[in-house]
Write an enzyme that holds these catalytic residues in place. Sequence first.
Site, PDB file in Angstrom:
ATOM      1  N   HIS A 102     -13.190  31.030  -1.632  1.00  0.00           N
ATOM      2  CA  HIS A 102     -14.525  30.947  -2.230  1.00  0.00           C
ATOM      3  C   HIS A 102     -15.507  30.186  -1.341  1.00  0.00           C
ATOM      4  CE1 HIS A 102     -13.108  32.810  -5.879  1.00  0.00           C
ATOM      5  NE2 HIS A 102     -12.084  31.955  -5.904  1.00  0.00           N
TER       6      HIS A 102
ATOM      7  N   ARG B  81       8.358 -11.786   0.959  1.00  0.00           N
ATOM      8  CA  ARG B  81       8.713 -10.551   0.270  1.00  0.00           C
ATOM      9  C   ARG B  81       8.666 -10.709  -1.251  1.00  0.00           C
ATOM     10  NH1 ARG B  81      13.058  -7.424   2.667  1.00  0.00           N
ATOM     11  NH2 ARG B  81      12.821  -7.367   4.874  1.00  0.00           N
TER      12      ARG B  81
ATOM     13  N   GLU C 116      -5.804  13.593  -0.101  1.00  0.00           N
ATOM     14  CA  GLU C 116      -5.401  12.317   0.496  1.00  0.00           C
ATOM     15  C   GLU C 116      -5.119  12.484   1.995  1.00  0.00           C
ATOM     16  OE1 GLU C 116      -5.655   9.366  -0.276  1.00  0.00           O
ATOM     17  OE2 GLU C 116      -4.190   8.275   0.922  1.00  0.00           O
TER      18      GLU C 116
ATOM     19  N   CYS D 104      14.478  -7.294  -1.486  1.00  0.00           N
ATOM     20  CA  CYS D 104      15.591  -8.197  -1.231  1.00  0.00           C
ATOM     21  C   CYS D 104      15.592  -8.636   0.228  1.00  0.00           C
ATOM     22  CB  CYS D 104      16.912  -7.494  -1.509  1.00  0.00           C
ATOM     23  SG  CYS D 104      17.106  -7.052  -3.225  1.00  0.00           S
TER      24      CYS D 104
ATOM     25  N   ASN E  79      20.904  -4.833  -0.351  1.00  0.00           N
ATOM     26  CA  ASN E  79      19.511  -4.449  -0.546  1.00  0.00           C
ATOM     27  C   ASN E  79      19.510  -2.940  -0.729  1.00  0.00           C
ATOM     28  OD1 ASN E  79      16.768  -4.188  -0.516  1.00  0.00           O
ATOM     29  ND2 ASN E  79      16.524  -4.555   1.677  1.00  0.00           N
ATOM     30  N   GLY E  80      18.852  -2.435  -1.773  1.00  0.00           N
ATOM     31  CA  GLY E  80      18.791  -0.989  -1.967  1.00  0.00           C
ATOM     32  C   GLY E  80      19.246  -0.585  -3.350  1.00  0.00           C
TER      33      GLY E  80
ATOM     34  N   GLU F  26     -10.544   8.722   7.845  1.00  0.00           N
ATOM     35  CA  GLU F  26     -10.658   7.272   7.972  1.00  0.00           C
ATOM     36  C   GLU F  26     -10.145   6.759   9.312  1.00  0.00           C
ATOM     37  OE1 GLU F  26     -10.047   4.906   3.928  1.00  0.00           O
ATOM     38  OE2 GLU F  26      -8.272   6.047   4.466  1.00  0.00           O
TER      39      GLU F  26
ATOM     40  N   LYS G 227      -7.155  10.406   4.806  1.00  0.00           N
ATOM     41  CA  LYS G 227      -6.477   9.554   5.806  1.00  0.00           C
ATOM     42  C   LYS G 227      -6.954   9.914   7.207  1.00  0.00           C
ATOM     43  CE  LYS G 227      -5.355   6.926   4.045  1.00  0.00           C
ATOM     44  NZ  LYS G 227      -5.266   6.560   2.668  1.00  0.00           N
TER      45      LYS G 227
ATOM     46  N   TRP H 241      15.331  -8.993  -5.531  1.00  0.00           N
ATOM     47  CA  TRP H 241      14.261  -8.458  -6.377  1.00  0.00           C
ATOM     48  C   TRP H 241      14.944  -7.434  -7.257  1.00  0.00           C
ATOM     49  CZ3 TRP H 241       9.270  -9.900  -6.947  1.00  0.00           C
ATOM     50  CH2 TRP H 241       8.458  -9.060  -7.699  1.00  0.00           C
TER      51      TRP H 241
ATOM     52  N   LYS I  91     -11.372  -3.392   3.267  1.00  0.00           N
ATOM     53  CA  LYS I  91     -10.159  -3.271   2.450  1.00  0.00           C
ATOM     54  C   LYS I  91     -10.488  -3.302   0.966  1.00  0.00           C
ATOM     55  CE  LYS I  91      -5.801  -2.679   1.995  1.00  0.00           C
ATOM     56  NZ  LYS I  91      -5.348  -1.294   2.212  1.00  0.00           N
TER      57      LYS I  91
HETATM   58  O1  M6R Z   1      -8.563  -1.267  -3.823  1.00  0.00           O
HETATM   59  P1  M6R Z   1      -8.792   0.086  -4.387  1.00  0.00           P
HETATM   60  O2  M6R Z   1      -7.570   0.869  -4.585  1.00  0.00           O
HETATM   61  O3  M6R Z   1      -9.632   0.038  -5.637  1.00  0.00           O
HETATM   62  O4  M6R Z   1      -9.694   0.818  -3.298  1.00  0.00           O
HETATM   63  C1  M6R Z   1     -10.263   2.068  -3.534  1.00  0.00           C
HETATM   64  C2  M6R Z   1     -10.745   2.682  -2.244  1.00  0.00           C
HETATM   65  O5  M6R Z   1     -11.763   1.917  -1.676  1.00  0.00           O
HETATM   66  C3  M6R Z   1      -9.603   2.837  -1.233  1.00  0.00           C
HETATM   67  O6  M6R Z   1      -8.556   3.575  -1.760  1.00  0.00           O
HETATM   68  C4  M6R Z   1     -10.088   3.506   0.053  1.00  0.00           C
HETATM   69  O7  M6R Z   1     -10.388   4.848  -0.193  1.00  0.00           O
HETATM   70  C5  M6R Z   1      -9.053   3.324   1.140  1.00  0.00           C
HETATM   71  N1  M6R Z   1      -9.670   2.977   2.359  1.00  0.00           N
HETATM   72  C6  M6R Z   1      -8.193   4.514   1.315  1.00  0.00           C
HETATM   73  O8  M6R Z   1      -7.388   4.484   2.430  1.00  0.00           O
END
Ligand code: M6R
Length: 606
Positions: A502, A27, A479, A2, A100-101, A486, A483, A74, A601
């Site tokens: 192990h 948005r 994850e 929103c 909004n919310g 990366e 992160k 939305w 990306k």
């Molecule tokens: O667009 P997707 O979700 O299919 O992408 C998959 C991976 O390439 C993506 O999640 C990648 O691991 C990112 N860089 C994670 O931060």
Amino acid sequence: MCGIVGYLGSKQVVPLLLDGLKRLEYRGYDSAGVVVRQNGDLRTVRAEGKLEKLVQKLEGKIPPGTYGLGHTRWATHGEPSERNAHPMIDSKGRVAIIHNGIIENFLPLKRRLQDEGWSFSSETDTEVAANLISSYLEEDLRAAVTRAAGELEGMYALAVVSTVGDPEIVVTRQGPPLVVGFGDGEQFLASDPAALIAHTKDVVFLENRDVARLTAEGIEIWDETGERVERPVTRLNWDPIQVEKGGYKHFMLKEIHEQPLAVQETFAGRVDFENQRVLLDDLNLDPDQARAVSKIDILACGTSWHAGLVGKFLIQGLAGIPVEVDYGSEFRYRDPIVTPTDIALGISQSGETADTLSALEAAGERGARLFSICNVPGSQIVRMTDGVIYTHAGPEIGVASTKAFTTQLVALYLLALYLRQTRKGGIEPELLQALAHLPAAVDEVLQLEPQLERLARDYSRANDFLYLGRGLNYPIALEGALKLKEISYIHAEGYPAGEMKHGPIALIDEDLPIVAIATGERVYEKVRSNMQEAKARDGIVIALTDREPAEFEGIAREVIQVPRVSEELQPIINVIPLQMLAYHVGVKRGADVDQPRNLAKSVTVE
Ligand code: M6R
């Protein structure tokens, strides 16, 4: 998401409101509306669809007036329609409100107000707030808004005008952002500074539970205790890129902070809270087909694969359907057994990841029906699958997935609930209430950022990190490690906590930070024991927990205490501090966090 705008001054208000709403168009929304006070009455014009529809409706009939509110909606409660569009007027026609919310306790409030004789013409939670404020309105709008806000649970940014008194707009927030701007004899408000910078550069970002009153004389602010306060004025000297980043230093940080709204967008319009139902129209899986599913193959890569691992717990736990999760790049090389009653579910933020698409193709060739969870409308995965659950996270520019991940988890929860509804005859109200509470909890966990920034400073010189979790939190450990790798280029491993002994235990020494996730009940004691094992080997234990820090005395050097939500939604809360830790470590090490080296990306090659 929103969008909220407001103006009070001497200019004609409607063109200014439309201009502000236009700047929030990115948005996405399903309806829009404006309200103006005219000769003591509140005049609203609302239209379903894009802003253009509202503009057409206003052509030649712009209501005159010099203060009012505009909104793009939305849908969360109630379908997208003119009837459910904002501004909402209370049943006595005394206040108009934009919101909004999510107001989590809207149902009990609605019943109470109905008993008191208030009527409702929409299905929205917003109309409950409108009637509630009106029920407290005597002479002082601020007093009525303050009193009503004290009874609202959940997340809201509200702006209100009324038929009583001199021209004024009263606003308050709990969760979603609200910014007020100062002009010369005119005042502005918006959900996003992008809507204001064409008119003013001097703004105040309101704190949670602040109440502000905009009048011709200026803006007054009261804090949550009712004390009059002066908030610091920020000067927005933003260049166009900063505007795009919403004032944040990086897209990744902006996207981390967008998560309270992003998760809300994912379930917006898909949950009927009154009748306890989940509606997934774009999925194209009718109840008979849902009942016939024998197995689900989840196919994904990277962060989306981690979402799939959480999805396995959710779907098996809530709907009792067996689930397998494969990396897209592995699936077709392992001779998978797929039957025509199986469905293959591809998860991809971009919808263009070659490995995921090929895996889906292979599942399709073996007879499975194909479905997807995706953030990008019209992408390849959407075109090749029979049905989709869009995550509605909004564009994710940072290469590291953040809001795309948490919204995938919400989409998987919705899917699990939908399957439960069709196969087990219904959904317990507490499972939906947990969802309604999620945006507020996400907002709360974001408040931990100063602690995470401090941890990043203290540990940014480490060469390795270990992340541990069990059950639903094992994918979150993976994850967290991904992160950090990366964004900061520090080597990090995610491991099931019970597996540490192990092998990875050999890595532990006094220089190794070990982030251990210990939330919920099921495996809490086990993870705590694993932490003790790490501590006994001099590791630097960082506990991420929903318990009191005292429980980790003598074990953990640091405790990150997160809010507790339902077991199924806790991974969404837990991953956010890990995103912030990775971000701040990356920044401290001078890495290009939005475009980490070697990454793209969307990975469109196999
Ligand atoms: O667009 P997707 O979700 O299919 O992408 C998959 C991976 O390439 C993506 O999640 C990648 O691991 C990112 N860089 C994670 O931060």
